[in-house]
Design a protein around this motif. Structure first.
Motif, PDB file in Angstrom:
ATOM      1  N   ILE A 341      37.126  39.844  45.766  1.00 34.79           N
ATOM      2  CA  ILE A 341      36.710  39.170  44.534  1.00 34.79           C
ATOM      3  C   ILE A 341      37.165  40.055  43.384  1.00 34.79           C
ATOM      4  CG2 ILE A 341      34.788  38.300  43.163  1.00 34.79           C
ATOM      5  CD1 ILE A 341      33.239  37.914  45.784  1.00 34.79           C
ATOM      6  N   ALA A 342      37.938  39.498  42.463  1.00 34.68           N
ATOM      7  CA  ALA A 342      38.519  40.287  41.384  1.00 34.68           C
ATOM      8  C   ALA A 342      38.281  39.624  40.035  1.00 34.68           C
ATOM      9  CB  ALA A 342      40.014  40.478  41.621  1.00 34.68           C
ATOM     10  N   LYS A 343      38.377  40.450  39.003  1.00 32.91           N
ATOM     11  CA  LYS A 343      38.255  39.974  37.627  1.00 32.91           C
ATOM     12  C   LYS A 343      39.620  40.102  36.960  1.00 32.91           C
ATOM     13  CE  LYS A 343      36.051  41.070  33.191  1.00 32.91           C
ATOM     14  NZ  LYS A 343      35.129  42.003  32.500  1.00 32.91           N
ATOM     15  N   SER A 344      40.077  39.036  36.311  1.00 29.20           N
ATOM     16  CA  SER A 344      41.361  39.081  35.624  1.00 29.20           C
ATOM     17  C   SER A 344      41.225  39.848  34.312  1.00 29.20           C
ATOM     18  CB  SER A 344      41.867  37.667  35.349  1.00 29.20           C
ATOM     19  OG  SER A 344      43.066  37.701  34.621  1.00 29.20           O
ATOM     20  N   LEU A 345      42.176  40.763  34.068  1.00 32.42           N
ATOM     21  CA  LEU A 345      42.160  41.574  32.850  1.00 32.42           C
ATOM     22  C   LEU A 345      43.213  41.109  31.835  1.00 32.42           C
ATOM     23  CD1 LEU A 345      41.764  45.135  34.421  1.00 32.42           C
ATOM     24  CD2 LEU A 345      39.979  43.626  33.549  1.00 32.42           C
ATOM     25  N   SER A 346      43.843  39.974  32.120  1.00 32.82           N
ATOM     26  CA  SER A 346      44.901  39.493  31.226  1.00 32.82           C
ATOM     27  C   SER A 346      44.642  38.030  30.858  1.00 32.82           C
ATOM     28  CB  SER A 346      46.265  39.632  31.907  1.00 32.82           C
ATOM     29  OG  SER A 346      46.357  38.737  32.998  1.00 32.82           O
ATOM     30  N   GLN A 347      45.438  37.565  29.937  1.00 37.54           N
ATOM     31  CA  GLN A 347      45.327  36.182  29.478  1.00 37.54           C
ATOM     32  C   GLN A 347      46.459  35.310  30.040  1.00 37.54           C
ATOM     33  OE1 GLN A 347      42.650  35.222  27.788  1.00 37.54           O
ATOM     34  NE2 GLN A 347      41.929  37.352  27.860  1.00 37.54           N
ATOM     35  N   GLY A 355      49.364  39.330  36.165  1.00 39.79           N
ATOM     36  CA  GLY A 355      48.418  40.043  35.325  1.00 39.79           C
ATOM     37  C   GLY A 355      47.603  41.071  36.079  1.00 39.79           C
ATOM     38  N   LYS A 356      47.061  42.016  35.322  1.00 43.68           N
ATOM     39  CA  LYS A 356      46.258  43.081  35.894  1.00 43.68           C
ATOM     40  C   LYS A 356      44.891  42.562  36.343  1.00 43.68           C
ATOM     41  CE  LYS A 356      48.964  46.626  35.620  1.00 43.68           C
ATOM     42  NZ  LYS A 356      49.362  47.367  36.843  1.00 43.68           N
ATOM     43  N   LEU A 357      44.337  43.233  37.376  1.00 42.71           N
ATOM     44  CA  LEU A 357      43.054  42.834  37.947  1.00 42.71           C
ATOM     45  C   LEU A 357      42.117  44.035  38.057  1.00 42.71           C
ATOM     46  CD1 LEU A 357      44.387  40.667  40.933  1.00 42.71           C
ATOM     47  CD2 LEU A 357      43.562  39.815  38.730  1.00 42.71           C
ATOM     48  N   LYS A 358      40.834  43.734  38.060  1.00 42.76           N
ATOM     49  CA  LYS A 358      39.808  44.742  38.322  1.00 42.76           C
ATOM     50  C   LYS A 358      39.055  44.326  39.585  1.00 42.76           C
ATOM     51  CE  LYS A 358      35.597  46.857  36.516  1.00 42.76           C
ATOM     52  NZ  LYS A 358      34.599  46.867  35.407  1.00 42.76           N
ATOM     53  N   LEU A 359      38.919  45.251  40.511  1.00 40.89           N
ATOM     54  CA  LEU A 359      38.241  44.934  41.767  1.00 40.89           C
ATOM     55  C   LEU A 359      36.736  44.808  41.558  1.00 40.89           C
ATOM     56  CD1 LEU A 359      38.520  44.615  44.876  1.00 40.89           C
ATOM     57  CD2 LEU A 359      38.079  47.067  45.047  1.00 40.89           C
ATOM     58  N   ILE A 360      36.176  43.712  42.016  1.00 40.70           N
ATOM     59  CA  ILE A 360      34.730  43.495  41.977  1.00 40.70           C
ATOM     60  C   ILE A 360      34.125  43.734  43.364  1.00 40.70           C
ATOM     61  CG2 ILE A 360      32.882  41.859  41.454  1.00 40.70           C
ATOM     62  CD1 ILE A 360      34.526  42.771  39.025  1.00 40.70           C
ATOM     63  N   GLU A 361      34.708  43.107  44.387  1.00 43.12           N
ATOM     64  CA  GLU A 361      34.250  43.299  45.765  1.00 43.12           C
ATOM     65  C   GLU A 361      35.451  43.270  46.716  1.00 43.12           C
ATOM     66  OE1 GLU A 361      31.459  44.072  47.009  1.00 43.12           O
ATOM     67  OE2 GLU A 361      29.906  43.540  45.559  1.00 43.12           O
ATOM     68  N   LYS A 362      35.414  44.145  47.698  1.00 43.23           N
ATOM     69  CA  LYS A 362      36.396  44.135  48.796  1.00 43.23           C
ATOM     70  C   LYS A 362      35.615  44.365  50.086  1.00 43.23           C
ATOM     71  CE  LYS A 362      39.229  47.663  49.613  1.00 43.23           C
ATOM     72  NZ  LYS A 362      39.226  48.022  51.052  1.00 43.23           N
ATOM     73  N   ARG A 363      35.491  43.302  50.902  1.00 47.94           N
ATOM     74  CA  ARG A 363      34.641  43.382  52.087  1.00 47.94           C
ATOM     75  C   ARG A 363      35.387  42.893  53.329  1.00 47.94           C
ATOM     76  NH1 ARG A 363      29.204  44.396  51.225  1.00 47.94           N
ATOM     77  NH2 ARG A 363      28.948  45.169  49.093  1.00 47.94           N
TER      78      ARG A 363
END
Length: 555
Positions: A341-347, A355-363
């Motif tokens: 589950i990732a959060k997008s850091l770009s538009q 676009g760049k991503l921020k990791l929220i969950e890796k399971r």
């Protein structure tokens, strides 16, 4: 939501002009350019690019002496095209063999002579590329020998039939290639190895190509051979003596390439993972030869961290207690063994792909439980199209809100099928794997160990005492022996008469010894003139006695 899959062009679809050799350095500067696609490999006719400006690449017409020479040979268009293909085959083989030598001289040999990588890592990274170099060097020598005999090469299929069996060596390299990419990506975290790669990259021999751009060349080359042969057969008359050899060579090579293309899907998955993990900030590591993307979509999700494994949270209770829960837009990536589950850091408009991503969950799927909420009674309308995903280690509850029942069905099918596939694979490959011991068993083990320790100490102490007692007994025995010897060596008390008698006896023995010596000297001096006669007499007597003894034996 709809499935989006990352599909690259199959390796076998590389165009005839698509060999990535030293003529193509402009096309393969980064990871995306390195992928074996038509777009990246495509060349324009006889143009080659070497570090910038383009220059004309020599063609067979130029090699043989120009258009006038070709016209004088009165060749058909098919014959000319056939010679162009043969010339390209030999010329690109020369470039390819040169690239293999660069891999060996620029990377393999220096790494073997240093302690940067282990022998196992070297084998994984480069596989049998040195053996491939030997095979293709021989293939090139046969090509060049044929070309030197006559610039117009009338037959080349026999060489392919000779070398076909040796080219099966590519099967090992191509089957290992996905593991080599994974190993290379993981090794880049090593400072010493990264420094080495950067140093070799700056060398002029590398032509500003990264190591991964070199490692793909054997995979591309073995897939290029059938394309060249197929094109050559197209312009070869069936009456030509070379036709049957070319056809047989093509069929045998195609068998090898079919196996290689089967492994190309794994390679494509590796490229996707390398590109995907490069989008994360901070960096993550997910590249694995067995990992592949199954599904990806944008989701609306609520996440709640739980306190302990025993705490049970249900989405219905959660909503009843707090109707103001915060829903967030996230990106969901489902792999064959885990979810991210990732959060997008770009538009970017296509956030799933760019676009760049921020990791929220890796399971891993071993820590994932999925619930469709379909059996909940008195369901709230907001919960009708939701999916619960429970995480463990650490524990968390995620509620995905779908916009429609179709969207929920699609996502639920992807999640459950991937999880089921993972469980089936895990049970087959890793049966009876125990992740953790129950606390009771751990306590029992520790207790038993603590009880055994005093017993062990007592046993050790008793053994040490026995050894000390044995030592003391030995010491006492040795002291007694020493006392006995000292008693025997003590001087006895003699009377005066005994002492005088002993003195007289010693004096008499000395006088007798001196008399014997003097008498011997006198006798020797007296018999000196007759010494020769005495020796002769003794010798005769000895001979006579020996003769009589021998005679007696005979009787």
């Amino acid at each position: 939501m709809e499935v989006q899959s990352e599909e690259l062009s199959p390796i076998e679809n590389i165009s005839l002009k698509g060999e990535l050799n030293k003529d193509d350095s402009e096309f393969i500067g980064d990871m995306d350019q390195m992928k074996p696609t038509q777009e990246n490999n495509k060349k324009l006719e006889s143009i080659e690019f070497i570090n910038g400006p383009a220059k004309l690449k020599k063609k067979w017409v130029d090699f043989i002496g120009g258009q006038n020479v070709v016209d004088s040979m009165e060749l058909s268009k098919n014959d000319i095209k056939r010679q162009e293909i043969i010339y390209e085959m030999i010329d690109t083989e020369r470039d390819y063999v040169n690239d293999l030598s660069i891999i060996i001289e620029l990377y393999i040999q220096p790494l073997k002579n240093s302690n940067i990588l282990t022998k196992k890592d070297l084998n994984t990274l480069f596989s049998n590329i040195e053996q491939i170099y030997g095979v293709n060097k021989e293939l090139l020598s046969l090509f060049e020998e044929r070309q030197q005999k006559n610039a117009y090469v009338d037959e080349i299929g026999d060489i392919w039939l000779t070398m076909n069996e040796y080219l099966k060596i590519y099967l090992l390299y191509c089957s290992n290639y996905a593991y080599a990419l994974t190993k290379l990506e993981n090794l880049k975290s090593s400072k010493s190895f990264s420094k080495f790669l950067n140093t070799q990259f700056q060398r002029p021999e590398s032509r500003f190509l990264q190591l991964d751009s070199f490692l793909i060349k054997p995979v591309q080359r073995i897939c290029k051979y059938p394309l060249l042969l197929k094109e050559l057969i197209k312009y070869t008359s069936k009456s030509n003596k070379d036709y049957n050899n070319l056809k047989n060579g093509y069929e045998k090579l195609q068998t090898v390439v079919n196996v290689v293309n089967g492994a190309s899907k794994v390679v494509e998955a590796i490229y996707y993972l390398i590109d995907f993990q490069s989008r994360f900030n901070p960096k993550i590591s997910i590249v694995s030869p067995s990992r592949k993307i199954k599904y990806k979509c944008e989701i609306t999700i609520y996440t709640k961290k739980t306190i302990s494994p025993t705490q049970q949270l249900f989405s219905q209770d959660l909503l009843n207690s707090n109707h103001g829960i915060e829903k967030k837009k996230r990106l969901l990536y489902i792999f064959n063994d885990m979810i991210i589950i990732a959060k997008s850091l770009s538009q970017e408009p296509d956030k799933l792909e760019r676009g760049k991503l921020k990791l929220i969950e890796k399971r891993d799927f071993s820590d994932v439980k999925i619930d469709s909420n379909s059996e909940t009674e008195d369901k709230d309308q907001d919960m009708e199209n939701t999916i619960e995903i429970s995480f463990s280690n650490p524990d968390a509850l995620n509620i995905i809100f779908c916009e429609s029942i179709d969207e929920k069905t699609e996502l639920l099918n992807q999640l459950t099928s991937s999880l089921k596939e993972y469980q089936t694979t895990s049970s087959r490959t890793n049966p009876k794997v125990v992740k953790r011991l129950p606390s009771e068993k751990v306590y029992t083990m520790i207790s038993n160990m603590s009880q055994d320790i005093p017993d062990l100490e007592n046993e050790i102490n008793s053994q040490q005492k026995e050894k000390e007692e044995d030592k003391e007994e030995k010491i006492e025995e040795e002291e007694e022996k020493i006392e006995a010897l000292s008693t025997l060596s003590e001087d006895k008390d003699f009377s005066l008469k005994e002492k005088i008698l002993i003195g007289i006896i010693c004096t008499g023995m000395i006088i007798i010894a001196l008399s014997v010596v003097i008498l011997s000297l006198i006798i020797c001096d007296y018999i000196q003139p007759y010494i020769n006669y005495i020796y002769i007499g003794l010798s005769i007597a000895f001979i006579v006695m020996k003769y009589k003894k021998e005679k007696g034996k005979l009787k």
